[in-house]
Scaffold this active site. Structure first.
Site, mmCIF file in Angstrom:
data_model
loop_
_atom_site.group_PDB
_atom_site.id
_atom_site.type_symbol
_atom_site.label_atom_id
_atom_site.label_comp_id
_atom_site.label_asym_id
_atom_site.label_seq_id
_atom_site.Cartn_x
_atom_site.Cartn_y
_atom_site.Cartn_z
ATOM 1 N N CYS A 175 0.844 -1.199 0.000
ATOM 2 C CA CYS A 175 0.000 0.000 0.000
ATOM 3 C C CYS A 175 0.884 1.256 0.000
ATOM 4 C CB CYS A 175 -0.981 -0.040 1.168
ATOM 5 S SG CYS A 175 -2.251 1.231 1.098
ATOM 6 N N ASP A 232 -8.963 -2.907 -7.627
ATOM 7 C CA ASP A 232 -8.526 -1.872 -6.684
ATOM 8 C C ASP A 232 -9.202 -0.561 -7.063
ATOM 9 O OD1 ASP A 232 -7.113 0.085 -5.204
ATOM 10 O OD2 ASP A 232 -5.325 -1.182 -5.168
ATOM 11 N N HIS A 264 -7.885 -3.962 -3.543
ATOM 12 C CA HIS A 264 -6.754 -3.401 -2.811
ATOM 13 C C HIS A 264 -6.587 -4.187 -1.503
ATOM 14 C CE1 HIS A 264 -3.905 -0.199 -1.857
ATOM 15 N NE2 HIS A 264 -4.338 -0.268 -0.624
#
Length: 296
Positions: A175, A232, A264
Site C-alpha cells: 500500500c 482496486d 486493494h
C-alpha cells in the site's frame, strides 16, 4: 554563487529530485511498536496468518538514526550469516502483527528482514483508530526525505549489527509502502530488487512529498515487481501500466502482475480484503523475484 553547505554523508545525499531540502528532524513519538493488530481498520483476526519463530530470531529492535533510536522489528535465521537483507515497508497502520509476521516469513525463507517504524516521529499509531486522521496527521506530514534516510539507516544497521549482507539488499512494501518501494528504487543505486504490493502511483504533490511513484518510474535503479489488484478502486490498472511502460521505455525493468478479481489489500490476511490464492501466488512470485535478482 550560493554553495551547498551540507557535509558529505548527510542523510540528504543522493535524494535530490525526490525531496525538497532542508528536512528538519523531530523527536520520536513512538518508542516501541504496536502490540497486536492495528485498531484503525476492520480486522478478521481468525484468518490472520501467524508464523512461529522456530529456527529464527525475531523481535523488536532499536535502529540507530541521526536523531536517536527508531523502533523496528527484525527477523533473521539462526546462524552466522550474513543473510540477504529485505527492508519491509509498512502500510499506513504501523509495524503491527501483520508486518511482524511478514518479517518472520521472510526469515524462514532465509532473509534478514527488518521493518522500521517509519512514522515514529509523526504520531503514535498504536492509539489511532481513524484512517482519515492517520492520513492527515501522520502520512501527509512525513517527509519523503525522512523515511528514505531512515530506510538507508536501517539497511546500514542490518548490515553492520544484524547479520545482514549489505551487498544483497531488497525492499518490499504494501500500500503506502508500495509507493515507498517505487521511490526507494529510484533513490538507491545498490538496491538489487524491489517489490511493490499495490502501491499508489499518483497522489498530491507537496513540498515535503514532491514526487509521486509514477513520477519516478523511469528512474528506478533496481528491477521492480509490481503486484496489483484489478478491482482496486483507488489504483487504476491503466496508471500502473503507464508507469511500467514509462520505466521500460527508459530501459528499466518492471514486471507487472495484475490479479483481475483482487481488490486493494489482497495480501493483508488480517482484513476482509484478503484473497488467499492471489496472496499466495504473489508471495511465491516475490520470493522468486528476490532470488532471481541477487537477493538470495
Amino acid at each position: 554563487m550560493q554553495h551547498d553547505e551540507r557535509p558529505t554523508g548527510s542523510p540528504l545525499d543522493g535524494l535530490e529530485g525526490l525531496i525538497t531540502p532542508p528536512v528538519s528532524r523531530r523527536g520520536f513519538v513512538m518508542t516501541s511498536l504496536i502490540g497486536g493488530l492495528t485498531l484503525a481498520t476492520t480486522r478478521v483476526e481468525a484468518q490472520a496468518i501467524r508464523t512461529d519463530s522456530e529456527g529464527i530470531e525475531a523481535g523488536e529492535v532499536a535502529i540507530p538514526t541521526g536523531d536517536g533510536p527508531m523502533p523496528g522489528y527484525r527477523a533473521v535465521p539462526r546462524g552466522e550469516g550474513p543473510f540477504p537483507i529485505v527492508l519491509v515497508i509498512e502500510e499506513i497502520f504501523g509495524v503491527h502483527d501483520y508486518i511482524k509476521d511478514i518479517c518472520r516469513r521472510l526469515a524462514k525463507a532465509g532473509y534478514c528482514a527488518v521493518a522500521p517504524e517509519l512514522y515514529a516521529r509523526q504520531g503514535d499509531l498504536a492509539t489511532m483508530t481513524d484512517v482519515q486522521v492517520i492520513l492527515r496527521d501522520v502520512i501527509a506530514k512525513t517527509p519523503d526525505a525522512q523515511w528514505i534516510a531512515d530506510l538507508d539507516a536501517t539497511a546500514a544497521w542490518a548490515a553492520s549489527a544484524a547479520r545482514g549482507d549489505g551487498k544483497r539488499l531488497g525492499a518490499m512494501g504494501w500500500c503506502r509502502g508500495g509507493r515507498a518501494t517505487w521511490l526507494y528504487a529510484a533513490h538507491r543505486a545498490d538496491l538489487k530488487a524491489a517489490i511493490a504490493w499495490y502501491g499508489p502511483l499518483g497522489g498530491e504533490r507537496t513540498p515535503i512529498q514532491p514526487r509521486t511513484a509514477g513520477d519516478v518510474a523511469a528512474e528506478i535503479k533496481a528491477p521492480l515487481l509490481a503486484l496489483y489488484g484489478g478491482q482496486d478502486a483507488g489504483i487504476p490498472v491503466a496508471a500502473v501500466e503507464e508507469a511500467r511502460d514509462r520505466a521500460r521505455a527508459a530501459g528499466r525493468s518492471v514486471e507487472l502482475v495484475v490479479y483481475p478479481e483482487a481488490p486493494h489489500g489482497f495480501h493483508a490476511d488480517y482484513r476482509p480484503s484478503y484473497r488467499k490464492a492471489q496472496a499466495e501466488d504473489g508471495w511465491s512470485r516475490a520470493l522468486a523475484f528476490l532470488k532471481a535478482n541477487g537477493v538470495g
